[in-house]
Motif scaffolding. Sequence first.
Motif, short mmCIF file in Angstrom:
data_model
loop_
_atom_site.label_atom_id
_atom_site.label_comp_id
_atom_site.label_asym_id
_atom_site.label_seq_id
_atom_site.Cartn_x
_atom_site.Cartn_y
_atom_site.Cartn_z
N ALA A 153 9.01 -8.76 7.53
CA ALA A 153 8.29 -8.20 8.68
C ALA A 153 9.27 -7.46 9.58
O ALA A 153 10.36 -7.92 9.87
CB ALA A 153 7.59 -9.31 9.45
N GLY A 154 8.86 -6.27 9.99
CA GLY A 154 9.66 -5.45 10.89
C GLY A 154 10.68 -4.57 10.21
O GLY A 154 11.24 -3.67 10.84
N GLU A 155 10.95 -4.78 8.94
CA GLU A 155 11.93 -3.97 8.22
C GLU A 155 11.30 -2.68 7.71
O GLU A 155 10.16 -2.66 7.27
CB GLU A 155 12.48 -4.73 7.00
CG GLU A 155 13.38 -5.89 7.34
CD GLU A 155 13.95 -6.53 6.08
OE1 GLU A 155 14.11 -5.83 5.05
OE2 GLU A 155 14.21 -7.74 6.13
N TRP A 156 12.09 -1.62 7.75
CA TRP A 156 11.68 -0.37 7.14
C TRP A 156 11.96 -0.44 5.65
O TRP A 156 12.97 -1.00 5.24
CB TRP A 156 12.44 0.80 7.76
CG TRP A 156 11.98 1.13 9.13
CD1 TRP A 156 12.55 0.73 10.31
CD2 TRP A 156 10.85 1.91 9.48
NE1 TRP A 156 11.84 1.22 11.37
CE2 TRP A 156 10.78 1.96 10.88
CE3 TRP A 156 9.87 2.58 8.74
CZ2 TRP A 156 9.79 2.64 11.57
CZ3 TRP A 156 8.88 3.26 9.42
CH2 TRP A 156 8.85 3.29 10.82
N GLN A 157 11.09 0.14 4.86
CA GLN A 157 11.25 0.15 3.41
C GLN A 157 11.58 1.55 2.91
O GLN A 157 11.01 2.54 3.39
CB GLN A 157 9.97 -0.30 2.72
CG GLN A 157 9.66 -1.75 2.86
CD GLN A 157 10.60 -2.65 2.11
OE1 GLN A 157 10.76 -3.79 2.46
NE2 GLN A 157 11.25 -2.18 1.07
N ASN A 158 12.46 1.61 1.94
CA ASN A 158 12.77 2.83 1.21
C ASN A 158 12.18 2.68 -0.18
O ASN A 158 12.21 1.58 -0.76
CB ASN A 158 14.28 3.04 1.11
CG ASN A 158 14.95 3.05 2.47
OD1 ASN A 158 14.40 3.55 3.44
ND2 ASN A 158 16.14 2.50 2.53
N THR A 159 11.65 3.76 -0.70
CA THR A 159 11.11 3.71 -2.06
C THR A 159 11.63 4.88 -2.88
O THR A 159 11.97 5.94 -2.36
CB THR A 159 9.56 3.77 -2.07
OG1 THR A 159 9.12 5.00 -1.49
CG2 THR A 159 8.94 2.59 -1.36
N PHE A 160 11.70 4.64 -4.19
CA PHE A 160 11.99 5.69 -5.16
C PHE A 160 10.68 6.02 -5.86
O PHE A 160 9.86 5.13 -6.12
CB PHE A 160 13.03 5.22 -6.19
CG PHE A 160 14.43 5.21 -5.68
CD1 PHE A 160 15.24 6.33 -5.79
CD2 PHE A 160 14.94 4.07 -5.06
CE1 PHE A 160 16.54 6.32 -5.30
CE2 PHE A 160 16.23 4.06 -4.58
CZ PHE A 160 17.04 5.18 -4.69
N LEU A 161 10.49 7.27 -6.17
CA LEU A 161 9.29 7.73 -6.88
C LEU A 161 9.62 7.99 -8.33
O LEU A 161 10.63 8.64 -8.64
CB LEU A 161 8.75 9.00 -6.23
CG LEU A 161 8.41 8.89 -4.76
CD1 LEU A 161 7.99 10.25 -4.21
CD2 LEU A 161 7.34 7.86 -4.52
N TYR A 162 8.78 7.48 -9.21
CA TYR A 162 8.96 7.63 -10.66
C TYR A 162 7.69 8.21 -11.25
O TYR A 162 6.58 7.93 -10.78
CB TYR A 162 9.24 6.27 -11.31
CG TYR A 162 10.58 5.72 -10.92
CD1 TYR A 162 11.70 5.94 -11.71
CD2 TYR A 162 10.76 5.01 -9.74
CE1 TYR A 162 12.95 5.46 -11.35
CE2 TYR A 162 12.00 4.52 -9.36
CZ TYR A 162 13.08 4.76 -10.17
OH TYR A 162 14.32 4.29 -9.81
N GLU A 163 7.86 8.99 -12.32
CA GLU A 163 6.71 9.49 -13.05
C GLU A 163 7.07 9.71 -14.51
O GLU A 163 8.24 9.88 -14.87
CB GLU A 163 6.16 10.79 -12.47
CG GLU A 163 6.98 12.02 -12.75
CD GLU A 163 6.32 13.31 -12.30
OE1 GLU A 163 5.36 13.27 -11.50
OE2 GLU A 163 6.78 14.37 -12.74
N ILE A 164 6.03 9.65 -15.32
CA ILE A 164 6.17 9.98 -16.74
C ILE A 164 5.01 10.92 -17.07
O ILE A 164 3.88 10.70 -16.64
CB ILE A 164 6.18 8.73 -17.65
CG1 ILE A 164 6.51 9.09 -19.08
CG2 ILE A 164 4.86 7.97 -17.56
CD1 ILE A 164 6.79 7.88 -19.97
N ARG A 165 5.33 11.96 -17.84
CA ARG A 165 4.30 12.89 -18.33
C ARG A 165 3.95 12.48 -19.74
O ARG A 165 4.84 12.27 -20.57
CB ARG A 165 4.81 14.34 -18.33
CG ARG A 165 5.23 14.86 -17.00
CD ARG A 165 4.03 15.00 -16.06
NE ARG A 165 4.51 15.28 -14.71
CZ ARG A 165 4.24 16.38 -14.05
NH1 ARG A 165 3.48 17.31 -14.60
NH2 ARG A 165 4.70 16.55 -12.83
N LEU A 166 2.68 12.37 -20.00
CA LEU A 166 2.22 11.94 -21.33
C LEU A 166 1.87 13.15 -22.19
O LEU A 166 1.59 14.20 -21.70
CB LEU A 166 1.02 11.02 -21.18
CG LEU A 166 1.22 9.84 -20.24
CD1 LEU A 166 -0.04 9.02 -20.15
CD2 LEU A 166 2.38 8.97 -20.70
#
Length: 166
Positions: A153-166
Amino acid sequence: MSIPHIRLMVDADWGAVERIYALGISTGSATFEDSVPAKSDFFGAKIPELSLVAEDADGTVAGWASASPSSGRAAYRGVVEHSIYVDPGQSGRGIAKLLLQALIEQAGIHGYWTIQSGIFAENTPSRALHLKMGFREIGYRERIAQRASGPRAGEWQNTFLYEIRL
């Protein structure tokens, strides 16, 4: 232990899916959700043919995967965002890999062309698995959202974006 069987998720799986989801939420490293949604909301948001469970020979659900449309716009009808959750007591058995393989296969069969996911920066096992399975890291979102409750709670989150093309 035997290799789990991957099959479509059914209504009767809800108890196990809910339990595993709650365990993932409790870590603070799996989702921005603060609580498990109601069963009807969960199933209503998921694509049935891309909702899978990993089931042991004794019928125990050890993990699940699901996908939702990434957008309501027709142009994005072939793009989905997915989630994978494994019971922590079952980790290290390759269940996440089996679920992700099956999800990729089912998405291709059903005409989807892109699977994407946002993964918390500290979730290095999931990030590594996605790269191993052919996903590309396409972006990084710094301080994208702040946790409202739970162990982070209260923490900022960083995310990585991933994708795969089929």
